[in-house]
Write a protein that holds these residues in place. Structure first.
Motif, PDB file in Angstrom:
ATOM      1  N   LEU A   1      47.354  31.224  49.327  1.00  0.00           N
ATOM      2  CA  LEU A   1      48.288  30.169  49.719  1.00  0.00           C
ATOM      3  C   LEU A   1      49.556  30.194  48.877  1.00  0.00           C
ATOM      4  N   ILE A   2      49.430  30.506  47.598  1.00  0.00           N
ATOM      5  CA  ILE A   2      50.608  30.613  46.739  1.00  0.00           C
ATOM      6  C   ILE A   2      51.492  31.767  47.215  1.00  0.00           C
ATOM      7  N   GLY A   3      50.877  32.919  47.494  1.00  0.00           N
ATOM      8  CA  GLY A   3      51.636  34.068  47.988  1.00  0.00           C
ATOM      9  C   GLY A   3      52.320  33.779  49.309  1.00  0.00           C
ATOM     10  N   ALA A   4      51.605  33.131  50.222  1.00  0.00           N
ATOM     11  CA  ALA A   4      52.184  32.807  51.530  1.00  0.00           C
ATOM     12  C   ALA A   4      53.340  31.828  51.379  1.00  0.00           C
ATOM     13  N   THR A   5      53.189  30.847  50.509  1.00  0.00           N
ATOM     14  CA  THR A   5      54.250  29.868  50.293  1.00  0.00           C
ATOM     15  C   THR A   5      55.492  30.523  49.703  1.00  0.00           C
ATOM     16  N   VAL A   6      55.299  31.386  48.734  1.00  0.00           N
ATOM     17  CA  VAL A   6      56.429  32.054  48.088  1.00  0.00           C
ATOM     18  C   VAL A   6      57.179  32.935  49.082  1.00  0.00           C
ATOM     19  N   ILE A   7      56.457  33.731  49.849  1.00  0.00           N
ATOM     20  CA  ILE A   7      57.125  34.693  50.734  1.00  0.00           C
ATOM     21  C   ILE A   7      57.787  34.010  51.929  1.00  0.00           C
TER      22      ILE A   7
ATOM     23  N   ILE B   1      55.742  45.574  59.607  1.00  0.00           N
ATOM     24  CA  ILE B   1      55.047  46.753  59.071  1.00  0.00           C
ATOM     25  C   ILE B   1      54.677  46.514  57.610  1.00  0.00           C
ATOM     26  N   ALA B   2      55.590  45.934  56.840  1.00  0.00           N
ATOM     27  CA  ALA B   2      55.292  45.602  55.439  1.00  0.00           C
ATOM     28  C   ALA B   2      54.121  44.633  55.353  1.00  0.00           C
ATOM     29  N   SER B   3      54.064  43.691  56.287  1.00  0.00           N
ATOM     30  CA  SER B   3      52.954  42.747  56.315  1.00  0.00           C
ATOM     31  C   SER B   3      51.627  43.472  56.505  1.00  0.00           C
ATOM     32  N   SER B   4      51.593  44.427  57.433  1.00  0.00           N
ATOM     33  CA  SER B   4      50.348  45.168  57.664  1.00  0.00           C
ATOM     34  C   SER B   4      49.972  46.020  56.456  1.00  0.00           C
TER      35      SER B   4
ATOM     36  N   TYR C   1      40.890  38.987  37.630  1.00  0.00           N
ATOM     37  CA  TYR C   1      42.354  39.006  37.577  1.00  0.00           C
ATOM     38  C   TYR C   1      42.941  39.934  38.637  1.00  0.00           C
ATOM     39  N   VAL C   2      42.328  41.077  38.809  1.00  0.00           N
ATOM     40  CA  VAL C   2      42.779  42.011  39.848  1.00  0.00           C
ATOM     41  C   VAL C   2      42.485  41.423  41.227  1.00  0.00           C
ATOM     42  N   LEU C   3      41.360  40.739  41.348  1.00  0.00           N
ATOM     43  CA  LEU C   3      41.042  40.077  42.614  1.00  0.00           C
ATOM     44  C   LEU C   3      42.099  39.005  42.942  1.00  0.00           C
ATOM     45  N   CYS C   4      42.524  38.252  41.943  1.00  0.00           N
ATOM     46  CA  CYS C   4      43.574  37.238  42.167  1.00  0.00           C
ATOM     47  C   CYS C   4      44.893  37.898  42.567  1.00  0.00           C
ATOM     48  N   LEU C   5      45.227  39.029  41.958  1.00  0.00           N
ATOM     49  CA  LEU C   5      46.433  39.753  42.335  1.00  0.00           C
ATOM     50  C   LEU C   5      46.336  40.239  43.782  1.00  0.00           C
ATOM     51  N   ALA C   6      45.172  40.731  44.164  1.00  0.00           N
ATOM     52  CA  ALA C   6      44.967  41.177  45.546  1.00  0.00           C
ATOM     53  C   ALA C   6      45.087  40.008  46.515  1.00  0.00           C
ATOM     54  N   ARG C   7      44.576  38.862  46.146  1.00  0.00           N
ATOM     55  CA  ARG C   7      44.696  37.684  47.015  1.00  0.00           C
ATOM     56  C   ARG C   7      46.157  37.237  47.129  1.00  0.00           C
ATOM     57  N   LEU C   8      46.932  37.402  46.063  1.00  0.00           N
ATOM     58  CA  LEU C   8      48.359  37.098  46.104  1.00  0.00           C
ATOM     59  C   LEU C   8      49.068  38.031  47.093  1.00  0.00           C
ATOM     60  N   LEU C   9      48.755  39.331  47.036  1.00  0.00           N
ATOM     61  CA  LEU C   9      49.315  40.294  47.988  1.00  0.00           C
ATOM     62  C   LEU C   9      48.902  39.954  49.412  1.00  0.00           C
TER      63      LEU C   9
ATOM     64  N   PHE D   1      51.063  37.272  50.640  1.00  0.00           N
ATOM     65  CA  PHE D   1      52.368  37.775  51.066  1.00  0.00           C
ATOM     66  C   PHE D   1      52.292  38.301  52.495  1.00  0.00           C
ATOM     67  N   GLY D   2      51.247  39.052  52.796  1.00  0.00           N
ATOM     68  CA  GLY D   2      51.063  39.565  54.162  1.00  0.00           C
ATOM     69  C   GLY D   2      50.883  38.441  55.168  1.00  0.00           C
ATOM     70  N   ILE D   3      50.097  37.453  54.799  1.00  0.00           N
ATOM     71  CA  ILE D   3      49.876  36.298  55.676  1.00  0.00           C
ATOM     72  C   ILE D   3      51.188  35.559  55.917  1.00  0.00           C
ATOM     73  N   GLY D   4      51.927  35.290  54.855  1.00  0.00           N
ATOM     74  CA  GLY D   4      53.176  34.557  54.977  1.00  0.00           C
ATOM     75  C   GLY D   4      54.180  35.270  55.864  1.00  0.00           C
ATOM     76  N   LEU D   5      54.286  36.591  55.710  1.00  0.00           N
ATOM     77  CA  LEU D   5      55.203  37.349  56.566  1.00  0.00           C
ATOM     78  C   LEU D   5      54.775  37.270  58.025  1.00  0.00           C
TER      79      LEU D   5
END
Length: 170
Positions: free
Chosen positions: A3-9, A27-30, A47-55, A58-62
């Motif tokens: 949700l943080i990633g989607a909100t930011v993007i 395409i970037a979203s996919s 921590y890596v899992l949280c980074l992956a969820r952030l990415l 970003f895909g969801i938000g786009l």
């Protein structure tokens, strides 16, 4: 984190898509979906899992912000409303299927949360192939960049007719 990633993007996705176009951003979203799914599958720690969820966010938000805009810009007016309901319908259906999948996998002797998250990569490949090979650039974006001949070809392929006289309000 998603949700943080989607909100930011979503705060900058419109401006970026106006600059680069909807097609490259979809395409970037996919790609973001694919990479985040693989990282979630193989994440060594939280921590890596949280980074992956952030990415993933970003895909969801786009996707959530650009797909309805893209449909509105490319669909014929007589079916535009119907086509704009599809992302919401398919998203709800996808959530239902994911809940069913998680429930089914939870019944296994040793359920794998990693596998549940990694399946995202398989589905994102389908999304990537569809956007990469079948999705033309938005005619409105092409007009805004002064690429009128390309816009006409895209509209002719989308409409299936030679006469594509349309007035755009930019």
């Amino acid at each position: 984190m998603s949700l943080i990633g989607a909100t930011v993007i979503t705060t900058c996705s419109g401006a970026i898509s106006d600059w680069l176009g909807q097609r490259p951003m979809l395409i970037a979203s996919s790609v973001l979906y694919f990479v985040s799914g693989l990282v979630m599958l193989w994440s060594p720690n939280v921590y890596v899992l949280c980074l992956a969820r952030l990415l993933d966010g970003f895909g969801i938000g786009l996707a959530v912000t650009l797909v309805p805009v893209y449909i509105s810009e490319t669909a014929p007016s007589d079916i535009r409303g119907l086509l704009n309901t599809l992302p919401q319908f398919l998203s709800s259906g996808g959530m239902f299927l994911s809940y069913c999948m998680v429930f089914g996998m939870s019944l296994l002797a040793s359920p794998s949360g990693r596998l549940m998250l990694g399946i995202l990569s398989i589905l994102s490949l389908i999304y990537f192939v569809l956007t990469m090979f079948y999705l033309p650039e938005s005619p409105r974006w092409l007009v805004s960049k002064g690429r009128m001949l390309e816009e006409k070809k895209v509209l002719q392929s989308l409409r299936g007719t030679e006469d594509v006289s349309v007035i755009y309000v930019l």
